[in-house]
Scaffold this motif. Structure first.
Motif, PDB file in Angstrom:
ATOM      1  N   GLN A  95      11.659  -3.514 -14.604  1.00  0.00           N
ATOM      2  CA  GLN A  95      12.371  -3.658 -13.436  1.00  0.00           C
ATOM      3  C   GLN A  95      13.803  -3.940 -13.217  1.00  0.00           C
ATOM      4  OE1 GLN A  95       9.796  -6.673 -10.854  1.00  0.00           O
ATOM      5  NE2 GLN A  95       9.273  -7.371 -12.876  1.00  0.00           N
ATOM      6  N   LEU A  96      14.292  -4.254 -14.476  1.00  0.00           N
ATOM      7  CA  LEU A  96      15.917  -4.236 -14.616  1.00  0.00           C
ATOM      8  C   LEU A  96      16.434  -2.881 -14.481  1.00  0.00           C
ATOM      9  CD1 LEU A  96      16.567  -6.949 -17.077  1.00  0.00           C
ATOM     10  CD2 LEU A  96      16.651  -7.093 -14.501  1.00  0.00           C
ATOM     11  N   ALA A  97      15.730  -2.130 -15.246  1.00  0.00           N
ATOM     12  CA  ALA A  97      16.314  -0.716 -15.347  1.00  0.00           C
ATOM     13  C   ALA A  97      15.975  -0.043 -13.908  1.00  0.00           C
ATOM     14  CB  ALA A  97      15.445   0.100 -16.391  1.00  0.00           C
ATOM     15  N   ALA A  98      14.924  -0.315 -13.280  1.00  0.00           N
ATOM     16  CA  ALA A  98      14.839   0.205 -12.058  1.00  0.00           C
ATOM     17  C   ALA A  98      15.848  -0.043 -10.982  1.00  0.00           C
ATOM     18  CB  ALA A  98      13.006  -0.228 -11.543  1.00  0.00           C
TER      19      ALA A  98
ATOM     20  N   PRO B  86      -4.747  -4.136  -6.739  1.00  0.00           N
ATOM     21  CA  PRO B  86      -4.986  -5.579  -7.146  1.00  0.00           C
ATOM     22  C   PRO B  86      -4.214  -6.329  -8.294  1.00  0.00           C
ATOM     23  CG  PRO B  86      -6.988  -4.297  -6.690  1.00  0.00           C
ATOM     24  CD  PRO B  86      -5.743  -3.184  -6.875  1.00  0.00           C
ATOM     25  N   LYS B  87      -3.964  -5.587  -9.424  1.00  0.00           N
ATOM     26  CA  LYS B  87      -3.171  -6.143 -10.307  1.00  0.00           C
ATOM     27  C   LYS B  87      -1.788  -6.711  -9.926  1.00  0.00           C
ATOM     28  CE  LYS B  87      -1.504  -4.673 -15.045  1.00  0.00           C
ATOM     29  NZ  LYS B  87      -1.467  -3.348 -15.807  1.00  0.00           N
ATOM     30  N   VAL B  88      -1.273  -5.702  -9.219  1.00  0.00           N
ATOM     31  CA  VAL B  88       0.057  -6.019  -8.737  1.00  0.00           C
ATOM     32  C   VAL B  88       0.076  -7.255  -7.654  1.00  0.00           C
ATOM     33  CG1 VAL B  88       1.964  -4.911  -7.320  1.00  0.00           C
ATOM     34  CG2 VAL B  88       1.092  -3.553  -9.050  1.00  0.00           C
ATOM     35  N   PRO B 196       3.122   1.829   0.560  1.00  0.00           N
ATOM     36  CA  PRO B 196       2.528   1.828  -0.727  1.00  0.00           C
ATOM     37  C   PRO B 196       3.243   2.699  -1.787  1.00  0.00           C
ATOM     38  CG  PRO B 196       1.571   3.559   0.967  1.00  0.00           C
ATOM     39  CD  PRO B 196       2.447   2.442   1.667  1.00  0.00           C
ATOM     40  N   GLU B 197       2.831   2.697  -3.079  1.00  0.00           N
ATOM     41  CA  GLU B 197       3.515   3.170  -3.964  1.00  0.00           C
ATOM     42  C   GLU B 197       3.865   4.649  -3.706  1.00  0.00           C
ATOM     43  OE1 GLU B 197       4.078   1.777  -7.571  1.00  0.00           O
ATOM     44  OE2 GLU B 197       3.162  -0.179  -6.805  1.00  0.00           O
ATOM     45  N   GLY B 198       2.826   5.452  -3.027  1.00  0.00           N
ATOM     46  CA  GLY B 198       3.376   6.731  -2.745  1.00  0.00           C
ATOM     47  C   GLY B 198       4.225   6.732  -1.548  1.00  0.00           C
ATOM     48  N   GLY B 199       4.525   5.924  -0.736  1.00  0.00           N
ATOM     49  CA  GLY B 199       5.164   5.855   0.227  1.00  0.00           C
ATOM     50  C   GLY B 199       4.355   5.974   1.695  1.00  0.00           C
ATOM     51  N   ARG B 224       8.662  -0.100  -7.796  1.00  0.00           N
ATOM     52  CA  ARG B 224       7.164  -0.596  -7.541  1.00  0.00           C
ATOM     53  C   ARG B 224       7.053  -1.479  -6.474  1.00  0.00           C
ATOM     54  NH1 ARG B 224       6.333  -3.040 -13.360  1.00  0.00           N
ATOM     55  NH2 ARG B 224       6.533  -4.588 -12.095  1.00  0.00           N
ATOM     56  N   SER B 225       5.885  -1.450  -5.747  1.00  0.00           N
ATOM     57  CA  SER B 225       5.636  -2.339  -4.774  1.00  0.00           C
ATOM     58  C   SER B 225       6.051  -3.787  -4.980  1.00  0.00           C
ATOM     59  CB  SER B 225       4.012  -2.409  -4.199  1.00  0.00           C
ATOM     60  OG  SER B 225       3.536  -1.313  -3.969  1.00  0.00           O
TER      61      SER B 225
END
Lengths: 246, 246
Positions: A95-98, B86-88, B196-199, B224-225
């Protein structure tokens, strides 16, 4: 992976890169790239460019690479972070790099447990892989520079001014009078200090203030280290760009 | 746990709360509270106050509770979030509550996998526990209101205006001309859309714009979301408070 990031040892000559790790798998399975397709690539700590697929096999992808344009600007935010719990730090690297942090100094503090520094999450092989993952996600090329400082006082007294002398230095403090919108950033780099879960001690706060840190108010909420890092960096980032620069 | 959050079924009468879950363990083991000690408490969706320890046993803690002051102001930021993996999502609940989101609408989108909606992470028992955990971390009392909308178009066409008619509606877009500092928030509530991740697809973006969403530029990084949520909410929060209100 929104960017294929290339490092010196990926290259057979100036422009021919041969990949056989998860990047090759990603090109083959996710991007389903065939010979002739061009992919978005970047040189670690360098420019963006395109890579034309020369061959794809089960274990190897060859790319003919061309630079496009100058390297992107370097990150303006550096981070002084009291070493978080290893589980939290593990999640935080990418996350820090992103988010685009230039330099990360992990420092000890009174409310940091000593055993945190024994964790594999602060070994270069571990964190560099996570940092590269974050760069490839966010489509950036600048690898954050990481330093681990196991002693707070010697670091603050002997290194801080030398390393970050011209930075605007900010520390989040719920009792702070100023908000980020009250600071005049101009083109200065910023060093952001994020304390441990239990907060900096009064001594630590005073030491940081003696070395130029100014308080800013991010609200009264007490955030977990990882949320606090992402929150403070993002808030700061949104104030570093004035409307006229859009 | 920086606040002991109490709910109606914790109370034996108007002011006597009896706790026997992880809050009791926290009071006993982490805070090491003895009879007579006062603790910082809050009523779910209500005020803050103090709880005086009346008794502590291995399994139970009794608190005599007194309200102090008016309830804190309600969050000004609501979130329209394309259902993440779901993990996110599992990791995100507590962070959203800690950051102070008022209402969370999880919505379907073209680049959301259908099976995400089968996950236990969007069952009320699961997410309410995580949200309360975030409130207790951040020292807040307002439980976010959660709605799951499995169909994008009917939600946007039939519900969005009714639920969020007076909100300033913002959508992050790297090609956006305006930055957060260009908006005039006054005292308006804000609905923030995170894709979403893909926009979002072009169709989805247009649909949202038809219903009042304006683009803002948060930079070129693809996050990332979960990072994007924390980043956008925090950036927004830092602009909602004008210097004169400090």
């Amino acid at each position: 992976m929104n960017l294929i990031l290339l490092q010196p040892n990926d290259f057979r000559n100036d422009s021919l890169a041969v990949l056989s790790d998860e990047r090759a798998q990603h090109i083959r399975k996710v991007l389903r790239a065939e010979v002739g397709k061009t992919l978005r690539i970047g040189w670690l700590n360098g420019s963006f460019g395109t890579g034309t697929v020369l061959s794809v096999s089960k274990n190897e992808v060859c790319l003919q690479c061309v630079v496009e344009g100058a390297p992107p600007p370097k990150p303006r935010i550096d981070l002084l972070l009291a070493m978080p719990r290893p589980k939290v730090m593990k999640r935080l690297w990418a996350q820090l790099a992103a988010l685009g942090v230039g330099r990360i100094v992990l420092v000890n503090a009174d409310k940091v447990e000593r055993f945190y520094f024994d964790s594999h999450v602060i070994e270069p092989d571990f964190y560099n892989a996570r940092l590269v993952e974050g760069l490839q996600q966010a489509r950036c090329t600048h690898l954050p520079d990481v330093t681990v400082q196991q002693r707070f006082k010697p670091f603050v007294e002997d290194r801080l001014d030398e390393w970050f002398g011209n930075h605007l230095k900010l520390i989040a403090d719920p009792s702070g009078k100023k908000r980020l919108s009250n600071f005049d950033f101009n083109d200065r780099k910023v060093l952001l200090a994020i304390g441990p879960e239990g907060g900096w001690t009064l001594y630590e706060q005073e030491k940081l203030q003696e070395h130029g840190f100014e308080s800013f108010n991010m609200g009264h909420r007490i955030l977990r280290s990882d949320t606090a890092c992402v929150a403070a960096i993002s808030a700061l980032e949104s104030h570093l760009f004035t409307p006229s620069k859009v």
